[in-house]
Write a protein that holds these residues in place. Structure first.
Motif, PDB file in Angstrom:
ATOM      1  N   ASP A   1       2.286  18.927  60.911  1.00 46.89           N
ATOM      2  CA  ASP A   1       3.119  17.790  61.284  1.00 46.89           C
ATOM      3  C   ASP A   1       2.986  17.567  62.788  1.00 46.89           C
ATOM      4  O   ASP A   1       3.523  18.325  63.583  1.00 46.89           O
TER       5      ASP A   1
ATOM      6  N   GLN B   1       0.858  22.355  55.732  1.00 43.95           N
ATOM      7  CA  GLN B   1       1.132  20.934  55.936  1.00 43.95           C
ATOM      8  C   GLN B   1       1.472  20.709  57.408  1.00 43.95           C
ATOM      9  O   GLN B   1       2.609  20.885  57.844  1.00 43.95           O
TER      10      GLN B   1
ATOM     11  N   LEU C   1       6.023  12.827  55.993  1.00 47.78           N
ATOM     12  CA  LEU C   1       5.105  13.961  56.034  1.00 47.78           C
ATOM     13  C   LEU C   1       4.590  14.318  54.651  1.00 47.78           C
ATOM     14  O   LEU C   1       3.400  14.557  54.464  1.00 47.78           O
ATOM     15  N   ASP C   2       5.476  14.358  53.676  1.00 42.63           N
ATOM     16  CA  ASP C   2       5.091  14.730  52.314  1.00 42.63           C
ATOM     17  C   ASP C   2       4.868  13.454  51.513  1.00 42.63           C
ATOM     18  O   ASP C   2       5.819  12.844  51.012  1.00 42.63           O
TER      19      ASP C   2
ATOM     20  N   TRP D   1      -1.389  14.993  58.848  1.00 44.94           N
ATOM     21  CA  TRP D   1      -0.449  13.892  58.865  1.00 44.94           C
ATOM     22  C   TRP D   1      -1.142  12.543  58.690  1.00 44.94           C
ATOM     23  O   TRP D   1      -2.297  12.350  59.066  1.00 44.94           O
ATOM     24  N   THR D   2      -0.404  11.589  58.133  1.00 42.22           N
ATOM     25  CA  THR D   2      -0.911  10.237  57.929  1.00 42.22           C
ATOM     26  C   THR D   2      -0.940   9.497  59.268  1.00 42.22           C
ATOM     27  O   THR D   2       0.066   9.435  59.972  1.00 42.22           O
ATOM     28  N   HIS D   3      -2.092   8.924  59.598  1.00 42.92           N
ATOM     29  CA  HIS D   3      -2.247   8.220  60.871  1.00 42.92           C
ATOM     30  C   HIS D   3      -3.348   7.173  60.737  1.00 42.92           C
ATOM     31  O   HIS D   3      -4.063   7.125  59.732  1.00 42.92           O
TER      32      HIS D   3
ATOM     33  N   LYS E   1       1.362   7.315  63.868  1.00 47.98           N
ATOM     34  CA  LYS E   1       1.581   8.281  62.787  1.00 47.98           C
ATOM     35  C   LYS E   1       2.759   7.873  61.910  1.00 47.98           C
ATOM     36  O   LYS E   1       3.710   7.253  62.376  1.00 47.98           O
ATOM     37  N   SER E   2       2.690   8.275  60.639  1.00 45.90           N
ATOM     38  CA  SER E   2       3.780   8.034  59.708  1.00 45.90           C
ATOM     39  C   SER E   2       4.765   9.191  59.759  1.00 45.90           C
ATOM     40  O   SER E   2       4.381  10.356  59.852  1.00 45.90           O
ATOM     41  N   GLU E   3       6.053   8.865  59.671  1.00 48.71           N
ATOM     42  CA  GLU E   3       7.074   9.899  59.631  1.00 48.71           C
ATOM     43  C   GLU E   3       7.189  10.535  58.245  1.00 48.71           C
ATOM     44  O   GLU E   3       7.867  11.547  58.074  1.00 48.71           O
TER      45      GLU E   3
ATOM     46  N   GLN F   1      -3.272  20.262  55.150  1.00 48.90           N
ATOM     47  CA  GLN F   1      -3.030  18.825  55.034  1.00 48.90           C
ATOM     48  C   GLN F   1      -2.674  18.248  56.390  1.00 48.90           C
ATOM     49  O   GLN F   1      -1.828  18.784  57.102  1.00 48.90           O
TER      50      GLN F   1
ATOM     51  N   ASN G   1      -4.646  10.238  55.108  1.00 45.20           N
ATOM     52  CA  ASN G   1      -4.033  11.560  55.019  1.00 45.20           C
ATOM     53  C   ASN G   1      -5.021  12.435  54.255  1.00 45.20           C
ATOM     54  O   ASN G   1      -5.483  12.067  53.178  1.00 45.20           O
TER      55      ASN G   1
END
Length: 336
Positions: free
Chosen positions: A70, A68, A199-200, A159-161, A195-197, A157, A237
């Motif tokens: 980050d 994952q 992570l999971d 990160w969401t962005h 980016k989103s903080e 995986q 993501n």
């Protein structure tokens, strides 16, 4: 009990340029296109073939002890490998040769010749492989910005962005889960830049990220040959369910001068947006000169002004009239 309802990304078949531009593109929503001709890459791109055709060209890769990755906290290191060695390692679950540990994860986001100035382009960096991949003609040639290799270990995986350009993610080999969130849910994603903080996204810390459950979760699984349309500003993501090879194609859907000319990655905010964000930062500094109750009051006025100008005026009729009462509660939570 699931935290968020999973909204399936709609699947379209028999899509050509006319169908895409008429029925899919104007909706500005993600769409999974199945059956588009991506070329002989679907049959040819084995690990052995990729290594042979890609050769020993050096590539800069992400390496992490955990799958994952980050980007905010940089839980990975950058390393350089010959492309053929990278593909070999990324396809393995245990490594005899490694940098950090025998089960480390690998990720490649290919780069241009001059990484500070030129966008990635398969036809320049990997011409022998580029011949195997047919870029769908869903946009005009002069809109093309970049074609990027996305190659990752199983389980990796990202990160969401969000990206500021429209793009197509073509899955050539392996399977990949993609979760997406609408730009309208940005306030629930705890952003740091693009980016989103959080992570999971499957087991989020709801004590830290309580608003995250309000974001609508769109989801799909890409299989070999699938093409995912990701409109600009849609958060995404990705999770590699298998070792996978993909090609990400970006194009300029806004006028060319809307974008930062010194942006080889295509992820800097449009020029006008960057100016607006800089002006906001100056405004926030100015607010700091006021006593707390004044800072709170004028901060709220700024929020209302932005909402009315940037969002409400884009609506029509009853929606516009109701807009002033629909600002998410997170903005009006009294910190005291």
């Amino acid at each position: 009990m699931e935290l968020q309802e999973k909204i399936p990304v709609p699947i379209f078949t028999e899509v050509d340029r006319d169908v895409f531009l008429r029925d899919i593109y104007p909706e500005r929503r993600p769409a999974l296109l199945r059956g588009v001709n991506l070329g002989p890459c679907l049959e040819r791109w084995t690990v052995e073939y990729l290594g042979q055709k890609g050769g020993d060209r050096k590539v800069k890769i992400h390496v992490s002890t955990v799958p994952q990755m980050d980007f905010l906290h940089k839980n990975f290191v950058y390393k350089t490998l010959p492309f053929n060695e990278f593909v070999k390692r990324a396809s393995e679950t245990k490594h005899s040769d490694f940098f950090l540990c025998e089960d480390e994860s690998y990720y490649l986001r290919s780069l241009g010749e001059d990484v500070r100035k030129e966008p990635a382009d398969l036809s320049k960096q990997f011409p022998d492989l580029a011949d195997d991949f047919h870029i769908p003609h869903f946009f005009d040639p002069d809109q093309f910005f970049s074609s990027v290799f996305r190659i990752s270990s199983c389980g990796l995986q990202l990160w969401t962005h969000y990206d500021v350009m429209d793009n197509m993610l073509a899955q050539v080999t392996g399977k990949k889960r993609v979760v997406l969130y609408s730009p309208q849910d940005a306030l629930h994603l705890y952003l740091s830049g693009d980016k989103s903080e959080v992570l999971d996204i499957d087991e989020p810390d709801l004590k830290r990220f309580s608003e995250f459950v309000k974001a609508r979760r769109y989801e799909c699984v890409l299989e070999p040959g699938d093409l995912l349309f990701i409109p600009a500003l849609w958060f995404h993501n990705t999770l590699a369910l298998q070792f996978g090879v993909g090609v990400n194609v970006f194009w300029r859907h806004l006028p060319a001068d809307s974008y930062d000319r010194k942006d080889p990655y295509g992820n800097k905010d449009p020029v006008a947006a960057a100016r607006a964000l800089q002006a906001l930062e100056r405004a926030l500094v100015a607010l700091d000169e006021l006593p707390a109750e004044y800072k709170d009051f004028y901060g709220r006025r700024m929020i209302q002004r932005i909402q009315k100008r940037a969002y409400c005026e884009s609506l029509s009729g009853d929606k516009q009239e109701a807009c002033d009462t629909t600002l998410p509660s997170i903005l009006f939570t009294n910190p005291g």
